[in-house]
Motif scaffolding. Structure first.
Motif, PDB file in Angstrom:
ATOM      1  N   ARG A 175       0.854  -1.180   0.000  1.00  0.00           N
ATOM      2  CA  ARG A 175       0.000   0.000   0.000  1.00  0.00           C
ATOM      3  C   ARG A 175       0.890   1.228   0.000  1.00  0.00           C
ATOM      4  O   ARG A 175       2.057   1.163   0.382  1.00  0.00           O
ATOM      5  CB  ARG A 175      -0.939   0.003   1.209  1.00  0.00           C
ATOM      6  CG  ARG A 175      -0.217   0.079   2.539  1.00  0.00           C
ATOM      7  CD  ARG A 175      -1.139  -0.181   3.709  1.00  0.00           C
ATOM      8  NE  ARG A 175      -2.201   0.811   3.827  1.00  0.00           N
ATOM      9  CZ  ARG A 175      -3.059   0.848   4.851  1.00  0.00           C
ATOM     10  NH1 ARG A 175      -2.999  -0.074   5.803  1.00  0.00           N
ATOM     11  NH2 ARG A 175      -3.990   1.779   4.913  1.00  0.00           N
ATOM     12  N   GLU A 176       0.327   2.365  -0.429  1.00  0.00           N
ATOM     13  CA  GLU A 176       1.095   3.602  -0.496  1.00  0.00           C
ATOM     14  C   GLU A 176       0.419   4.669   0.359  1.00  0.00           C
ATOM     15  O   GLU A 176      -0.797   4.845   0.308  1.00  0.00           O
ATOM     16  CB  GLU A 176       1.208   4.085  -1.941  1.00  0.00           C
ATOM     17  CG  GLU A 176       2.026   3.151  -2.821  1.00  0.00           C
ATOM     18  CD  GLU A 176       2.153   3.654  -4.246  1.00  0.00           C
ATOM     19  OE1 GLU A 176       1.618   4.755  -4.528  1.00  0.00           O
ATOM     20  OE2 GLU A 176       2.763   2.970  -5.079  1.00  0.00           O
ATOM     21  N   LEU A 177       1.234   5.376   1.153  1.00  0.00           N
ATOM     22  CA  LEU A 177       0.755   6.466   1.987  1.00  0.00           C
ATOM     23  C   LEU A 177       1.768   7.604   1.930  1.00  0.00           C
ATOM     24  O   LEU A 177       2.958   7.391   2.194  1.00  0.00           O
ATOM     25  CB  LEU A 177       0.582   6.027   3.442  1.00  0.00           C
ATOM     26  CG  LEU A 177      -0.588   5.102   3.766  1.00  0.00           C
ATOM     27  CD1 LEU A 177      -0.487   4.612   5.203  1.00  0.00           C
ATOM     28  CD2 LEU A 177      -1.912   5.822   3.554  1.00  0.00           C
ATOM     29  N   LEU A 178       1.292   8.802   1.585  1.00  0.00           N
ATOM     30  CA  LEU A 178       2.130   9.997   1.554  1.00  0.00           C
ATOM     31  C   LEU A 178       3.402   9.774   0.730  1.00  0.00           C
ATOM     32  O   LEU A 178       4.495  10.206   1.087  1.00  0.00           O
ATOM     33  CB  LEU A 178       2.486  10.438   2.990  1.00  0.00           C
ATOM     34  CG  LEU A 178       2.952  11.882   3.158  1.00  0.00           C
ATOM     35  CD1 LEU A 178       1.857  12.857   2.728  1.00  0.00           C
ATOM     36  CD2 LEU A 178       3.377  12.165   4.595  1.00  0.00           C
ATOM     37  N   ARG A 181       5.827   3.673  -0.136  1.00  0.00           N
ATOM     38  CA  ARG A 181       5.295   2.347  -0.452  1.00  0.00           C
ATOM     39  C   ARG A 181       5.652   1.383   0.675  1.00  0.00           C
ATOM     40  O   ARG A 181       6.810   1.237   1.056  1.00  0.00           O
ATOM     41  CB  ARG A 181       5.848   1.849  -1.778  1.00  0.00           C
ATOM     42  CG  ARG A 181       5.296   0.488  -2.184  1.00  0.00           C
ATOM     43  CD  ARG A 181       5.726   0.079  -3.580  1.00  0.00           C
ATOM     44  NE  ARG A 181       5.112   0.933  -4.584  1.00  0.00           N
ATOM     45  CZ  ARG A 181       5.785   1.727  -5.414  1.00  0.00           C
ATOM     46  NH1 ARG A 181       7.114   1.791  -5.332  1.00  0.00           N
ATOM     47  NH2 ARG A 181       5.158   2.482  -6.299  1.00  0.00           N
ATOM     48  N   HIS A 381      -5.546  -3.194   9.636  1.00  0.00           N
ATOM     49  CA  HIS A 381      -5.626  -1.751   9.431  1.00  0.00           C
ATOM     50  C   HIS A 381      -5.541  -1.443   7.941  1.00  0.00           C
ATOM     51  O   HIS A 381      -4.986  -2.216   7.184  1.00  0.00           O
ATOM     52  CB  HIS A 381      -4.482  -1.030  10.148  1.00  0.00           C
ATOM     53  CG  HIS A 381      -4.567  -1.110  11.637  1.00  0.00           C
ATOM     54  ND1 HIS A 381      -5.468  -0.378  12.377  1.00  0.00           N
ATOM     55  CD2 HIS A 381      -3.872  -1.859  12.519  1.00  0.00           C
ATOM     56  CE1 HIS A 381      -5.315  -0.654  13.661  1.00  0.00           C
ATOM     57  NE2 HIS A 381      -4.363  -1.548  13.777  1.00  0.00           N
TER      58      HIS A 381
END
Length: 381
Positions: A175-178, A181, A381
């Motif tokens: 998943r990627e956040l801000l 990766r 999560h």
């Protein structure tokens, strides 16, 4: 696969594409999904598939906002479930029964849910859903006539998704956040009776396995109470585990109190909608109707509601027993045990490993609760 929009309507979404070229975990049969629709469907499908694998029974889930509002295995449907909808229990097949049992866990929260089934959807379930407020469904197939019936819901916009049971996800998930990766190994631990060490009788074992599947796909912290193949109280996404335990316990109490004769005897006017009848039963049990609600509740009834005082509630709740309580993480304090005991818990299933695990075990022994430690944490999560 084209998406209507992203997490919110003002966020555009790029088309969804399979990680493994040509290997779609599900396909769109009718409607157009949003990002949240897909998140619900993908999590819900995994839950019911694993619950079926673990128990051998038809499984259903009612999903809202990427956590289950309810989940259940096929089994007897008691009149308290069918009466608000005017349904004959004898008319239900296994898929319809499993879903009704799942929706009954928290029918107020299941309003506008994403339905998931471990088995092909029958025309009977499709007919049943035609009269309920739901946004979509995911299942591994549809019996003849089911899709046509479902496609008429919501002016033809009802989302119908078909899952492919043969598709297994890659070993790693990303998943990627801000702009970062993140990659981890997928949790592939099988949910089997071996995790429970033979400590539970068959009914409680099935409940525990269903509970483990539920928590694997519920936003953490999470706990659930189960009874007779139904997750009757699910607490999701709380920062404090004991808050989760108390929230799920309150839902369990509501589920059980809806079987009280005074609740079942509520006489609604013919024009009151089915979902409103369900919601009024719950609000009546909440015991904190606002002045406006008191007026509208009285107007919805043909006869005044019988008072259900604290003594009546306590006497009825004391009759609830044989509940299995499952936690996705270690119980950090005995307060979780004390609260679970208040809601009929006869067995507690948790990973173990807390610095106060000895205190938790002592509390279970003191209260006559069977404690099972799986060694398996199921944070999601």
């Amino acid at each position: 696969m084209r998406l209507r929009y992203g997490m919110n309507p003002h966020q555009q979404a790029a088309p969804a594409e399979p990680v493994q070229p040509g290997r779609w975990p599900l396909r769109v049969v009718n409607g157009e999904p949003s990002l949240i629709n897909l998140l619900d469907a993908l999590n819900a499908w995994q839950l019911v598939r694993e619950a079926h694998r673990a128990t051998g029974r038809v499984a259903a889930a009612s999903f809202k906002h990427v956590s289950p509002a309810g989940a259940a295995l096929a089994g007897p449907v008691d009149p308290a479930v069918t009466e608000p909808y005017g349904i004959d229990p004898a008319s239900l097949d296994e898929t319809a029964a499993a879903y009704l049992r799942a929706r009954d866990a928290d029918p107020k929260s299941s309003y506008g849910d994403l339905v998931a089934l471990s088995h092909p959807v029958s025309p009977r379930l499709a007919e049943l859903l035609g009269g309920l407020v739901s946004d979509g469904i995911v299942a591994p197939g549809y019996e003849p006539g089911a899709v046509a019936r479902l496609s008429r819901k919501k002016g033809g916009r009802f989302l119908v998704l078909e899952a492919d049971p043969a598709v297994e996800p890659p070993v790693e998930e990303t998943r990627e956040l801000l702009g970062l990766r993140l990659t981890q190994q997928r949790d592939t631990t099988e949910l089997t009776p071996a995790l429970l060490g033979g400590a539970l009788p068959p009914a409680a074992e099935a409940d525990a396995l269903l509970g483990l599947a539920v928590l694997r796909y519920t936003q953490s912290n999470s706990v659930c109470y189960l009874h007779d193949g139904v997750a009757v109280g699910i607490g999701a996404g709380q920062q404090s585990r004991v808050d989760c335990t108390r929230l799920a316990g309150a839902k369990t109490d509501s589920w059980w109190l809806r079987r009280h004769p005074a609740v079942r005897a509520l006489a609604f006017r013919e024009e009151v909608r089915r979902q409103d009848r369900v919601n009024w039963r719950i609000r009546y049990l909440d015991g904190d109707l606002t002045a406006d609600e008191q007026q509208r509740f009285a107007a919805a009834l043909t006869a005044a509601a019988d008072p259900l005082g604290p003594a009546d509630r306590a006497a009825w709740l004391a009759r609830l027993s044989g509940v299995t309580f499952v936690s996705d993480g270690a119980l950090p304090f005995r307060d979780n045990v004390d609260h679970a005991h208040r809601h009929g818990a006869a067995a507690i299933v948790e990973p173990g490993g807390s610095v106060r695990s000895a205190e938790v075990a002592a509390a279970c022994a003191e209260l006559g609760i069977t404690l099972v430690r799986t060694g398996l944490r199921l944070f999601h999560h």
